[in-house]
Design an enzyme around this catalytic site. Structure first.
Site, PDB file in Angstrom:
ATOM      1  N   ASP A   1      -4.638  -1.102  -6.064  1.00 45.31           N
ATOM      2  CA  ASP A   1      -5.122  -1.515  -4.745  1.00 45.31           C
ATOM      3  C   ASP A   1      -6.529  -2.115  -4.847  1.00 45.31           C
ATOM      4  O   ASP A   1      -7.537  -1.454  -4.596  1.00 45.31           O
ATOM      5  CB  ASP A   1      -5.084  -0.298  -3.807  1.00 45.31           C
ATOM      6  CG  ASP A   1      -5.425  -0.656  -2.374  1.00 45.31           C
ATOM      7  OD1 ASP A   1      -5.793  -1.821  -2.128  1.00 45.31           O
ATOM      8  OD2 ASP A   1      -5.347   0.225  -1.512  1.00 45.31           O
TER       9      ASP A   1
ATOM     10  N   GLN B   1      -1.175   2.631  -5.663  1.00 51.07           N
ATOM     11  CA  GLN B   1      -2.575   2.912  -5.309  1.00 51.07           C
ATOM     12  C   GLN B   1      -3.549   2.495  -6.404  1.00 51.07           C
ATOM     13  O   GLN B   1      -4.638   2.027  -6.125  1.00 51.07           O
ATOM     14  CB  GLN B   1      -2.750   4.394  -5.008  1.00 51.07           C
ATOM     15  CG  GLN B   1      -2.696   4.675  -3.513  1.00 51.07           C
ATOM     16  CD  GLN B   1      -2.822   6.129  -3.160  1.00 51.07           C
ATOM     17  OE1 GLN B   1      -2.977   6.970  -4.028  1.00 51.07           O
ATOM     18  NE2 GLN B   1      -2.734   6.429  -1.889  1.00 51.07           N
TER      19      GLN B   1
ATOM     20  N   TYR C   1      -2.412  -0.299   8.337  1.00 54.59           N
ATOM     21  CA  TYR C   1      -3.225  -1.348   8.977  1.00 54.59           C
ATOM     22  C   TYR C   1      -3.145  -1.253  10.499  1.00 54.59           C
ATOM     23  O   TYR C   1      -2.224  -0.647  11.059  1.00 54.59           O
ATOM     24  CB  TYR C   1      -2.712  -2.730   8.559  1.00 54.59           C
ATOM     25  CG  TYR C   1      -2.982  -3.072   7.122  1.00 54.59           C
ATOM     26  CD1 TYR C   1      -4.271  -3.236   6.656  1.00 54.59           C
ATOM     27  CD2 TYR C   1      -1.928  -3.251   6.234  1.00 54.59           C
ATOM     28  CE1 TYR C   1      -4.523  -3.570   5.338  1.00 54.59           C
ATOM     29  CE2 TYR C   1      -2.162  -3.591   4.912  1.00 54.59           C
ATOM     30  CZ  TYR C   1      -3.466  -3.756   4.469  1.00 54.59           C
ATOM     31  OH  TYR C   1      -3.705  -4.096   3.171  1.00 54.59           O
TER      32      TYR C   1
ATOM     33  N   SER D   1      -8.782  -2.219  -1.650  1.00 49.01           N
ATOM     34  CA  SER D   1      -9.556  -0.997  -1.394  1.00 49.01           C
ATOM     35  C   SER D   1     -10.760  -0.920  -2.329  1.00 49.01           C
ATOM     36  O   SER D   1     -11.855  -0.524  -1.916  1.00 49.01           O
ATOM     37  CB  SER D   1      -8.679   0.247  -1.581  1.00 49.01           C
ATOM     38  OG  SER D   1      -7.766   0.349  -0.521  1.00 49.01           O
TER      39      SER D   1
ATOM     40  N   ARG E   1       0.850  -1.202   0.000  1.00 53.42           N
ATOM     41  CA  ARG E   1       0.000   0.000   0.000  1.00 53.42           C
ATOM     42  C   ARG E   1       0.883   1.249   0.000  1.00 53.42           C
ATOM     43  O   ARG E   1       0.916   2.010   0.955  1.00 53.42           O
ATOM     44  CB  ARG E   1      -0.949  -0.058   1.174  1.00 53.42           C
ATOM     45  CG  ARG E   1      -2.028  -1.080   0.873  1.00 53.42           C
ATOM     46  CD  ARG E   1      -3.019  -1.186   1.952  1.00 53.42           C
ATOM     47  NE  ARG E   1      -4.345  -1.358   1.376  1.00 53.42           N
ATOM     48  CZ  ARG E   1      -5.421  -1.538   2.097  1.00 53.42           C
ATOM     49  NH1 ARG E   1      -5.360  -1.536   3.395  1.00 53.42           N
ATOM     50  NH2 ARG E   1      -6.587  -1.694   1.507  1.00 53.42           N
TER      51      ARG E   1
END
Ligand code: NAD
Length: 381
Positions: free
Chosen positions: A130, A127, A229, A133, A122
């Site tokens: 990802d 991004q 996280y 997400s 991450r």
């Protein structure tokens, strides 16, 4: 180079790894694309749309498995499919390397190079890849819609000639990607929202969405596990969270719970007493069900009625919105492919931070140290 797109075979799976709209740049580079007939149907992509994007269609799944050099997938192929893979093939998808590493042994042995979308680091550069997400965004939205649909009340406050209806109260546990989307969706529907997360950084994001952040004094322990996280908490810290949740549950119409710690079973945060404290008709959606669930009563994949409270434990909400879920996933996969397909040829630099982070196995051996350790445990049991 031949890229293969399979019709997903996992029960209830409706998504597809690559949509026709993502194929154009690959085909323009000279990549050949072979698609299993019907692969995109549930996601709104017909065989004809794939053909128009420059792919070939086949009903012969085996020919894709045995010939393709790169196979993007949503879920890890079944063992029987893995046994047919062309040696040296690259497979990219949600391969569950940390919770079901043993299910990849056949592919590792071909040998296949496996990249897990769950393990994409991450970092800012990654991004656009990802996929966790992307899917969490869909799940957070869908969880609220499912709850609103089952709640015997309305979400918004209504002031009518027949009187005023108070807004529904929604409590979101875990304000990560799914939780924040759940908060935003519930707010758009007019609910009053409260949220709890162990990461202090989540507080500002919760408040910026117009929800109340519930703070718990966890005794100053570290709650950040790196990469954005959460860390796994001590039993004492978990217990303080459980007390807050029990108190808040009593006045909540809906609870959406999303708390997770990567690679670990979901933390058990909601006691039986908290569910029993909710009013009859209330709804609890446990989005952590795939990792065992946040509620001690959760049965992953099942819907239960407990003292009049509906407890939902869906395992694959993105599959209930396959068009947009596939759209997002397909773009994540295409961006990942940009790292390994150059001018229509497969070129992998496994020293690249993103590839190194996502690589599960290469040339017959596990690459990721956590996966290697888990596989050792599998082979000795
Ligand atoms: P996740 O699915 O692992 O967890 C969901 C949420 O549960 C997290 O917010 C976590 O803090 C929370 N949680 C864990 N244990 C808990 C407990 N005992 N009690 C209460 N809450 C608990 O995480 P996620 O949603 O995938 O990501 C979390 C955060 O990571 C995001 O909000 C964001 O800040 C960051 N992130 C960064 C990037 C990036 O930089 N590219 C991408 C995605 C997410």
């Amino acid at each position: 180079m031949l890229l293969g797109i399979l019709k997903e075979s996992a029960p209830g799976e409706t998504r597809v790894a690559l949509l026709p709209g993502s194929l154009k740049s690959l085909v323009a580079q000279g990549t050949n694309v072979l698609v299993e007939s019907g692969a995109g149907e549930a996601s709104g992509a017909s065989d004809q749309a794939y053909t128009e994007a420059g792919a070939r269609i086949t009903s012969d799944r085996t020919s894709i498995l045995t010939q393709a050099d790169v196979i993007p997938v949503v879920n890890a192929p079944a063992s029987a499919d893995q046994a047919l893979l062309k040696p040296g093939v690259v497979v990219i998808g949600f391969l569950r390397p940390l919770d079901a590493p043993g299910a990849l042994l056949s592919a590792i042995g071909r040998p296949a190079t496996l990249f897990s979308m769950e393990l994409v680091p991450r970092i800012t550069r990654a991004q656009s890849m990802d996929a966790l997400s992307s899917m969490a965004t869909v799940s957070g939205y869908k969880a609220v819609i499912s709850a609103a649909d089952r709640l015997p009340r309305l979400f918004p406050m209504l002031m009518t000639a027949a009187g005023t209806i108070p807004p529904a109260r929604v409590f979101v546990i875990g304000a990560g990607v799914a939780g924040l989307q759940a908060i935003a969706t519930a707010r758009r529907l007019g609910a009053v929202v409260e949220a709890y997360d162990v990461r202090a950084a989540a507080g500002e994001q919760v408040r910026s969405l117009g929800a109340k952040f519930l703070d718990v004094d966890l005794g100053g322990i570290n709650t950040e596990g790196g990469g954005g996280y959460a860390a796994e908490l001590t039993e004492e810290a978990l217990e303080r969270g459980r007390d807050l949740i029990t108190n808040t549950a009593a006045h909540s119409d809906v609870i959406i719970t999303t708390a997770q710690v990567p690679g670990r079973p979901a933390p058990r945060l909601i006691r039986r007493g908290a569910v029993e404290a909710m009013r009859p008709g209330s709804v609890l959606v446990d989005l952590a069900a795939p990792a065992g669930g946040n509620c001690e009563l959760t049965k992953p994949g099942e819907t239960q009625q407990i003292n009049g409270v509906t407890l939902l434990a869906p395992l694959n909400l993105p599959a209930e919105a396959p068009v947009d879920a596939s759209n997002l996933y397909s773009r994540n996969v295409l961006n990942f492919l940009g790292l390994i397909v150059k001018k229509g040829e497969l070129t992998m630099d496994l020293a690249d931070e993103v590839l190194a982070g996502a690589c599960v196995a290469h040339q017959g051996k596990p690459v990721n140290p956590r996966v290697a350790k888990l596989l050792e445990a599998v082979s000795t049991t």
